[in-house]
Design a protein around this motif. Sequence first.
Motif, short mmCIF file in Angstrom:
data_model
loop_
_atom_site.label_atom_id
_atom_site.label_comp_id
_atom_site.label_asym_id
_atom_site.label_seq_id
_atom_site.Cartn_x
_atom_site.Cartn_y
_atom_site.Cartn_z
N ILE A 39 42.70 15.31 14.47
CA ILE A 39 41.34 15.45 14.98
C ILE A 39 40.44 16.12 13.94
N GLU A 40 40.90 17.26 13.40
CA GLU A 40 40.04 17.93 12.42
C GLU A 40 40.07 17.22 11.07
N ALA A 41 41.13 16.44 10.82
CA ALA A 41 41.17 15.67 9.57
C ALA A 41 40.08 14.60 9.57
N ASP A 42 39.82 14.00 10.74
CA ASP A 42 38.82 12.93 10.83
C ASP A 42 37.46 13.39 11.36
N TYR A 43 37.47 14.47 12.19
CA TYR A 43 36.23 14.89 12.87
C TYR A 43 36.09 16.42 12.83
N LEU A 44 36.14 16.98 11.64
CA LEU A 44 36.13 18.45 11.52
C LEU A 44 34.87 19.07 12.11
N LEU A 45 33.70 18.55 11.76
CA LEU A 45 32.44 19.12 12.25
C LEU A 45 32.38 19.07 13.77
N LEU A 46 32.73 17.91 14.33
CA LEU A 46 32.70 17.76 15.78
C LEU A 46 33.69 18.71 16.45
N SER A 47 34.87 18.86 15.86
CA SER A 47 35.89 19.73 16.46
C SER A 47 35.44 21.19 16.43
N VAL A 48 34.73 21.60 15.38
CA VAL A 48 34.22 22.97 15.30
C VAL A 48 33.16 23.21 16.37
N VAL A 49 32.26 22.25 16.52
CA VAL A 49 31.20 22.37 17.54
C VAL A 49 31.81 22.47 18.94
N VAL A 50 32.76 21.61 19.24
CA VAL A 50 33.41 21.62 20.55
C VAL A 50 34.17 22.92 20.77
N LEU A 64 44.95 22.80 14.88
CA LEU A 64 43.52 22.87 14.60
C LEU A 64 43.20 24.15 13.84
N VAL A 65 43.82 24.31 12.70
CA VAL A 65 43.72 25.56 11.94
C VAL A 65 42.32 25.74 11.35
N GLU A 66 41.81 24.74 10.65
CA GLU A 66 40.47 24.84 10.07
C GLU A 66 39.41 24.95 11.17
N THR A 67 39.61 24.21 12.25
CA THR A 67 38.67 24.28 13.38
C THR A 67 38.60 25.70 13.90
N TRP A 68 39.76 26.32 14.12
CA TRP A 68 39.80 27.69 14.62
C TRP A 68 39.18 28.65 13.62
N ALA A 69 39.55 28.52 12.36
CA ALA A 69 39.09 29.45 11.33
C ALA A 69 37.57 29.40 11.18
N ILE A 70 37.01 28.19 11.09
CA ILE A 70 35.56 28.06 10.90
C ILE A 70 34.82 28.46 12.18
N GLY A 71 35.28 27.95 13.33
CA GLY A 71 34.61 28.24 14.59
C GLY A 71 34.66 29.72 14.93
N THR A 72 35.81 30.35 14.74
CA THR A 72 35.94 31.76 15.03
C THR A 72 35.11 32.61 14.08
#
Length: 303
Positions: free
Chosen positions: A79-90, A172-180
Amino acid sequence: MEHVDDGYTKISLAVIGLFLLYEWLKGAHSNGKQTPKDWQMLGIAVSWITIVERPLLILCSYFLFTAFFADAWGTLEWIEADYLLLSVVVFILIDELLHGWVHNFAHARTPANPLLAKLQRWYKVTHRTHHLHGGPDGRGELSVSQTIVVGWGWAFTLPNYWFGYICLYFGLVETWAIGTAIKSLWGIHTHANLDYDLKLLNHPNPLISKTMYGLCHLLTFPTQHHQHHSRSRNSACNLQNMLAIYDWLLWKKLAITYERPKIYGWRKNVKEEGSVLYRYFYRSFDKNKKVERDVTVKAVINS
């Protein structure tokens, strides 16, 4: 998970340190605005979270997830490999929703359901510590140091923290790191002794003031959250750390003001005023027990 969490913690503490330096240079820690007990509470809270709650949360979440989702480790990496920005927003939208729901629940009226009432009581007493800043003279103000001053058990039982760790478990490591990081840095800035939003709200140019007024419906700014830390009816408003749109549309507790709070911090009882250890560790789960008031403290405030 612990390695990623350590990096996020170091960044947050560094930013808090920079804001503390800024507050000190502007005099936000002098003349009773920040008391010795406020600093002591910061030391206790940081020590407790670092030594006890964060490691416990990491261990419990890891063993719980491996027990129930043994084959799911890293399955959502795509998910974050293809849709990182969207995954961070969600991620931010869900994280803020979960935090806001519990925060609103802690400040709401007691529910009729006895089980919900007990759950709410837990959140009420663990969250109370976050509002016990400033001295009895009413001169205290909100400092960025209060960002991480929360009662024991609050962080461990926040559903958005568990949500963050399950995201890590599923890859979702990058998603968590950026979002947090985004959420944390924004929340740190809303607790800091800042008032730039107030200047924009009161700007003589109507385009600037109205634009700021509109933005206050979407994002939480320092003065908005300062009202939540006031000793007024607004202390039950502006519950979100970042997304004010939830305060506005979901909780119906958005308060946009054009001045700073007159008095910060909730009243403390005699023991809370005298001992930081009592203030941090004592818990009263009796909903019928009145908070003991110190007559001398009230006299100082009203003088």
